[in-house]
Each structure stands twice: as structure tokens, then as C-alpha cells.
Design a protein around this motif. Structure first.
Motif, short mmCIF file in Angstrom:
data_model
loop_
_atom_site.label_atom_id
_atom_site.label_comp_id
_atom_site.label_asym_id
_atom_site.label_seq_id
_atom_site.Cartn_x
_atom_site.Cartn_y
_atom_site.Cartn_z
N CYS A 1 20.13 -13.17 49.23
CA CYS A 1 20.08 -14.24 49.45
C CYS A 1 18.89 -13.77 48.30
CB CYS A 1 20.20 -15.54 50.11
SG CYS A 1 20.84 -17.07 49.16
N ALA A 2 17.90 -15.05 47.89
CA ALA A 2 16.84 -15.02 47.56
C ALA A 2 15.44 -14.75 48.86
CB ALA A 2 16.25 -16.97 47.14
N GLY A 3 15.74 -15.42 49.46
CA GLY A 3 14.97 -15.01 50.78
C GLY A 3 14.81 -13.32 51.24
N GLY A 4 16.60 -13.24 51.22
CA GLY A 4 16.60 -11.63 51.78
C GLY A 4 16.20 -11.27 50.83
N ILE A 5 15.96 -10.98 49.35
CA ILE A 5 15.77 -10.18 48.30
C ILE A 5 13.79 -10.20 48.17
CG2 ILE A 5 15.90 -9.65 46.28
CD1 ILE A 5 18.46 -10.94 46.09
N LEU A 6 13.27 -11.29 48.95
CA LEU A 6 11.70 -11.03 48.82
C LEU A 6 11.28 -10.61 50.30
CD1 LEU A 6 9.92 -12.34 46.83
CD2 LEU A 6 12.31 -12.70 46.00
N TYR A 7 12.12 -10.64 50.79
CA TYR A 7 11.94 -9.66 52.90
C TYR A 7 11.82 -8.84 52.23
CZ TYR A 7 12.06 -9.76 57.56
OH TYR A 7 11.52 -9.33 58.63
N GLY A 8 12.63 -8.41 51.55
CA GLY A 8 13.06 -6.94 51.05
C GLY A 8 11.52 -6.34 50.46
N GLN A 9 11.06 -7.19 49.49
CA GLN A 9 10.22 -6.79 48.72
C GLN A 9 8.91 -6.33 49.19
OE1 GLN A 9 11.53 -5.67 45.41
NE2 GLN A 9 13.35 -6.63 46.37
N ARG A 10 9.03 -7.05 50.13
CA ARG A 10 7.33 -7.24 51.50
C ARG A 10 7.24 -6.30 52.67
NH1 ARG A 10 9.29 -12.85 51.79
NH2 ARG A 10 9.08 -12.41 53.98
N ASN A 11 9.18 -5.71 52.73
CA ASN A 11 9.30 -4.51 53.76
C ASN A 11 8.62 -2.77 53.25
OD1 ASN A 11 9.88 -5.21 57.16
ND2 ASN A 11 11.16 -6.84 55.32
N ILE A 12 9.53 -2.67 51.60
CA ILE A 12 10.20 -1.77 52.03
C ILE A 12 8.81 -1.05 51.02
CG2 ILE A 12 10.19 -0.73 49.77
CD1 ILE A 12 13.91 -2.54 49.54
N PRO A 13 7.51 -1.70 50.56
CA PRO A 13 6.55 -0.55 50.00
C PRO A 13 5.53 -0.37 52.43
CG PRO A 13 6.53 -2.54 49.19
CD PRO A 13 7.11 -2.78 49.81
N VAL A 14 5.75 -1.09 53.14
CA VAL A 14 5.46 -0.90 54.23
C VAL A 14 6.32 0.33 54.93
CG1 VAL A 14 5.28 -2.28 56.22
CG2 VAL A 14 4.98 -3.32 54.55
N ILE A 15 7.81 0.34 54.83
CA ILE A 15 8.33 0.64 55.30
C ILE A 15 8.40 2.67 54.74
CG2 ILE A 15 10.82 1.98 55.25
CD1 ILE A 15 10.80 -0.27 56.94
N LEU A 16 7.56 2.30 53.54
CA LEU A 16 7.50 3.84 53.01
C LEU A 16 6.08 4.86 53.35
CD1 LEU A 16 8.41 3.53 49.12
CD2 LEU A 16 10.15 3.98 51.14
N ASP A 17 5.14 3.46 53.49
CA ASP A 17 3.97 3.88 54.65
C ASP A 17 4.17 4.38 56.12
OD1 ASP A 17 2.76 3.06 52.09
OD2 ASP A 17 1.88 1.20 53.63
N PHE A 18 5.02 3.64 56.68
CA PHE A 18 5.82 4.10 57.76
C PHE A 18 6.39 5.67 57.66
CE2 PHE A 18 7.41 -0.23 59.32
CZ PHE A 18 5.39 -0.66 59.48
N CYS A 19 6.94 6.01 56.73
CA CYS A 19 7.78 6.84 56.58
C CYS A 19 6.64 8.17 56.28
CB CYS A 19 8.81 6.92 55.26
SG CYS A 19 10.42 5.60 56.10
N LYS A 20 5.73 7.74 55.83
CA LYS A 20 4.31 8.74 55.44
C LYS A 20 4.23 9.10 56.40
CE LYS A 20 0.80 9.31 52.36
NZ LYS A 20 0.13 10.12 53.20
#
Length: 488
Positions: A113-132
Motif C-alpha cells: 500500500c502507499a505507506g508500506g512502499i514509502l517505508y521501503g524507500q526510506r529503509n532500502i538505502p539504509v539496509i544497503l549501508d548495513f550490508c556494506k
């Protein structure tokens, strides 16, 4: 055994405490180290006090450290657990508030839904920082256990783009099984055998047995309709069971926002939900619950700290997967659970690249998924709608392509049932502008989005939603708790 576990987002105090005590229920894990990290020094110090109290009260050699330096916490870690909420409650409030202006009424809004998609946009760059950081400073071959929503998008990004050994973990399957065991009159959930398969929050009990006897659709429907509580709290879920033939793992409120049929007209919403608790479908229910929980913990911290002095009781170990996975990997004691991983043929009628949730077994060799499962066609069709949205959302988050983000939102089942393309385009512009500080990948798109908003003629409305409750004060929460205790 001696190894290090890092918990990112450890300021999620209640959940961190649960994971900590679960893991220490394993006798071999007494000598391990927990490294807590969070952006909030205040929350970190609160949870460290609680965990230090648990360690001291139980006379354990366990080491607990806390730092706002994530890379320091991850250095040498064998396991990394994430329970972060990027943007906190401030961004989450916009995930609910802004879509409501366009008629999109969400109960939770953290998966799609709209909220979950935007939540993912906020999370994914940070998740990739974690992975690095995991690739560079954690123990070689470290495993990343993601508890954070949106589960599928976060796990998809970590595996596909973060290149880290990742598994997504959720407790929806366990909760659904507990309900089924109760309505069927089982003495314990251990009497129930089941296979659940699908995608996170849209997983389906495709095979169900009670003490070896197969349970069919008609018996399950009758059992739920006869239950004095669930018959009222799970009306939508029961309706889906009747039509699809299998029960969904997800709560009434969550399930309602993944489908295009039950929340698209305000006058229909109240027919399908129950207001006895947030999880059954109330507008912005999880946002209210999260706000109350944070306020309650801040005020009642001395009581939480006092409760940490109690001995750890292995009999009260929870059914959260993390401790059981670590136990299986480290000791070889086999654990069966339901895990979120890339499909790669596990479910025959879902795409290979999708993140699915399905049964697997864990031992010293890792997580071994049961392959060759085919879910019912209607379940697959419903999952496919979400998978397509998840895929576009992940790709948009990686590329910073605001047009692809708008297409992902447009294809969301509930958004598509409520909003026009013109409304979706404006809504996404508004959400990206409002959350720009957490969306670095869209920095170049924000100025143009602001210009479009200034010229827009799309009408919106200020609306609380079809079934909104106010956030309760601490005094109200205390009074309610006292009334419940008196009733017991």
C-alpha cells in the motif's frame, strides 16, 4: 560458545528484550556478546540498563555493549539482527496521513500500500549501508536476520543488492497457527501440523492437520464462525477463507489493506473490521498502538527495569525464530520454521526472484527450504499482485526513479481500487517532499515535485479515516490495565 550478535535498532526496547532473553535460554550461549546499536543514545541507555539487569540477576557472564557507532557494533559480529524503523513515528505518521487525503485508508501501512512502499524507500538505502558494513567488518560469512518491515522489500534489497547472507523473519505464521489450534479445540498448538506458504503477510495454510487428521475448509470455517471472539475480530479473514478455501496468516487489519476489495469504500470498511484492538482493522491502528507503546515505556521505565530482575525462564521462551535459528546453526539441533528467502523454485507458481515465506529446516548446514510447493491459484494471483509492486518498489528505491515509484504505487491493489492515476502522481510527490530528509536517492526529484504540487489542481480532503481512535493518555492506559487486572 563465544560469538558476537549485533542488534541494529536495539532501541526497539520491548522487542530487543524478548530477543535477548530468548537467545539466553540456550545454555550454550551464556558466554556470547551482544552489541547494541541505535541512532538514539537515550533509547540505547534504557535498553542497556534492562539487559545489564537481566545479566546480573541471572549471574551470567554475557557481555552487553551499546554504541551509536553502527560499524563498531558490527565489527566481528557473526549474526546481525535488524529491527529498525527508518524515519521513526514522524515519517510513519505521514505514511498514514497523506494517503488518507486521497481516500486511501490503511490499518498498518508498513508492508505494501502507499505507506508500506514509502517505508521501503526510506529503509532500502539504509539496509544497503548495513550490508556494506557487514561485508567489510563483520565476521566472514555473517548472517543478517531482518525483522524490519517492509519485510519482502528489505530482504529483497539485502540479498539482491547488498550481497549479504540474509533471511527475513516474521511471527505471522505462528500467530495464525495459535488461532487455528484454539478454534479447533486443541490443548496446544503442538497438536497442529501445517504447511504455510506464500509471501510475507500473505502466507496461506495450504495443508493443515490436527493430531494427524486433515482439516478441510468447511470444518475450519465452522470452527471460526462458532468462536465467540474470532468470529467478530476476523470477519474479513473468515470471508477470504470461505472464498479462497485456505486461511491467511495475517491479521484482519493487515490483510484488509493488501486486497482491493474491503477498504475501498469508507461505508464498507466498518462492516469488515473490529474495533476491540488496533490489529483488527482500525484506521492507522498500528500508528496509534506504536505511539502509545512508546509513551507507556517512557513513563513506566522503572517498572520495566524492575521486571528485568526476574530469572530467565526457558519455559517462557517465545516462538520468535531468531533464537531457534541461532541454536540450530550453532549446535546442530534441528529447527523447523517459516522463513523469508528468494524463491528460486521453492514455490512453483511464484517468480524465481520473489521473496517468499515458506517452510524450511535449519541445522549446522544452514537454512534448507522445502521445495516444490504449489499454492492455490487464487492465493498465487493475490501474491503476484504484491510481488509486482514489491519488485518495482525495490528497483525504484535503488535507482531513485520517481516515475517508477509512482508506477509501483499505482499498481498497489488497494491504491488502485481507490485512487486515479492523477491522484497517485500527486500523492507520491507529496509523500516524497514530506519525507525528503529520509529519501536521499530522490534528492534530485524533490524540486520538480514541489513545483508540480504548487500548480496542482487535484482535490484532496482532510479526513481522519473511516474508523479512527485517538491516542490514549498514560492515565487512560493505566486505568485500562487496572480494569483488566481486576477482571482477571
Amino acid at each position: 560458545m563465544s560469538f558476537k550478535i549485533a542488534i541494529i535498532g536495539a532501541g526497539s526496547v520491548g522487542f530487543t528484550k524478548k530477543l535477548f532473553t530468548d537467545i539466553l535460554c540456550v545454555p550454550e550461549f551464556r558466554d556470547i556478546e551482544f552489541a547494541l546499536t541505535d541512532m538514539s543514545e537515550h533509547n540505547l541507555q534504557m535498553i542497556k540498563q534492562i539487559l545489564d539487569t537481566i545479566v546480573a540477576s541471572n549471574k551470567l557472564p554475557t557481555k552487553v555493549t551499546a554504541t551509536t557507532n553502527r560499524r563498531e557494533a558490527l565489527t566481528g559480529a557473526r549474526y546481525i539482527i535488524s529491527c529498525v524503523r527508518v524515519g521513526g513515528l514522524e515519517a510513519y505518521a505521514d505514511d498514514i496521513r497523506i494517503p488518507l487525503k486521497y481516500g486511501i485508508d490503511q490499518c498498518v501501512g508498513d508492508t505494501i500500500c502507499a505507506g508500506g512502499i514509502l517505508y521501503g524507500q526510506r529503509n532500502i538505502p539504509v539496509i544497503l549501508d548495513f550490508c556494506k558494513d557487514i561485508r567489510e567488518v563483520a565476521e566472514p560469512g555473517a548472517k543478517f536476520l531482518n525483522y524490519a518491515n517492509p519485510m519482502a522489500m528489505n530482504t529483497w534489497a539485502a540479498i539482491e543488492y547488498g550481497k549479504v547472507d540474509t533471511v527475513g523473519l516474521c511471527h505471522g505464521v505462528q500467530h495464525g497457527a495459535e488461532q487455528i489450534a484454539e478454534v479447533l479445540g486443541a490443548k496446544s498448538v503442538s497438536e497442529l501440523d501445517y504447511i504455510c506458504s506464500g509471501i510475507n503477510h500473505q502466507t496461506w495454510f495450504v495443508d493443515l492437520k490436527l493430531n494427524g487428521r486433515k482439516i478441510g475448509k468447511d470444518e475450519l470455517v465452522a470452527a471460526f464462525e462458532a468462536h465467540p471472539v474470532f468470529s467478530q475480530q476476523e470477519k474479513l479473514r473468515i470471508d477470504v477463507l470461505k472464498r479462497f478455501g485456505v486461511y491467511s496468516t495475517e491479521s484482519n487489519g493487515h490483510l484488509s489493506e493488501y486486497l482491493p476489495w474491503y477498504r475501498k469504500r469508507p461505508d464498507e470498511i466498518t462492516k469488515w473490521i473490529d474495533m476491540s484492538d488496533w490489529i483488527h482493522g482500525e484506521t492507522g491502528g498500528y500508528l496509534r498502538h506504536s505511539t502509545e507503546t512508546r509513551n507507556w515505556f517512557e513513563t513506566e521505565f522503572p517498572q520495566f527495569l524492575a521486571s528485568a530482575e526476574k530469572p530467565i525462564d526457558p519455559a517462557k521462551r517465545s516462538n520468535e525464530h531468531a533464537s531457534h535459528i541461532l541454536e540450530a546453526l550453532e549446535t546442530g539441533r534441528v529447527y523447523r520454521g517459516h522463513f523469508n528467502l528468494k524463491n528460486n523454485g521453492v514455490i512453483t507458481n511464484l517468480p524465481a526472484d520473489a521473496i517468499i515465506e515458506s517452510p524450511g529446516f535449519v541445522d549446522r548446514f544452514g537454512i534448507n527450504m522445502v521445495s516444490g510447493i504449489t499454492i492455490p491459484e487464487a492465493c498465487a494471483a493475490t501474491c503476484m499482485a504484491s510481488i509486482n509492486v514489491q519488485r518495482m518498489s525495490v528497483h525504484a528505491a535503488i535507482s531513485g526513479d520517481i516515475d517508477l515509484l509512482k508506477l509501483a504505487v499505482l499498481h498497489d491493489p488497494l491504491v488502485g481500487a481507490v485512487a486515479t492515476p492523477e491522484e497517485v502522481w500527486q500523492m507520491v510527490d507529496e509523500m516524497v517532499v514530506a519525507q525528503a530528509r529520509w529519501l536521499p536517492q530522490y534528492a534530485d526529484a524533490v524540486p520538480a515535485a514541489k513545483e508540480r504540487l504548487a500548480k496542482s489542481t487535484v482535490k484532496t480532503r482532510e479526513w481522519a479515516g473511516a474508523a479512527r481512535r485517538n491516542v490514549r493518555s498514560i492515565d487512560e492506559l493505566r486505568a485500562e490495565k487496572a480494569a483488566l487486572e481486576q477482571a482477571v
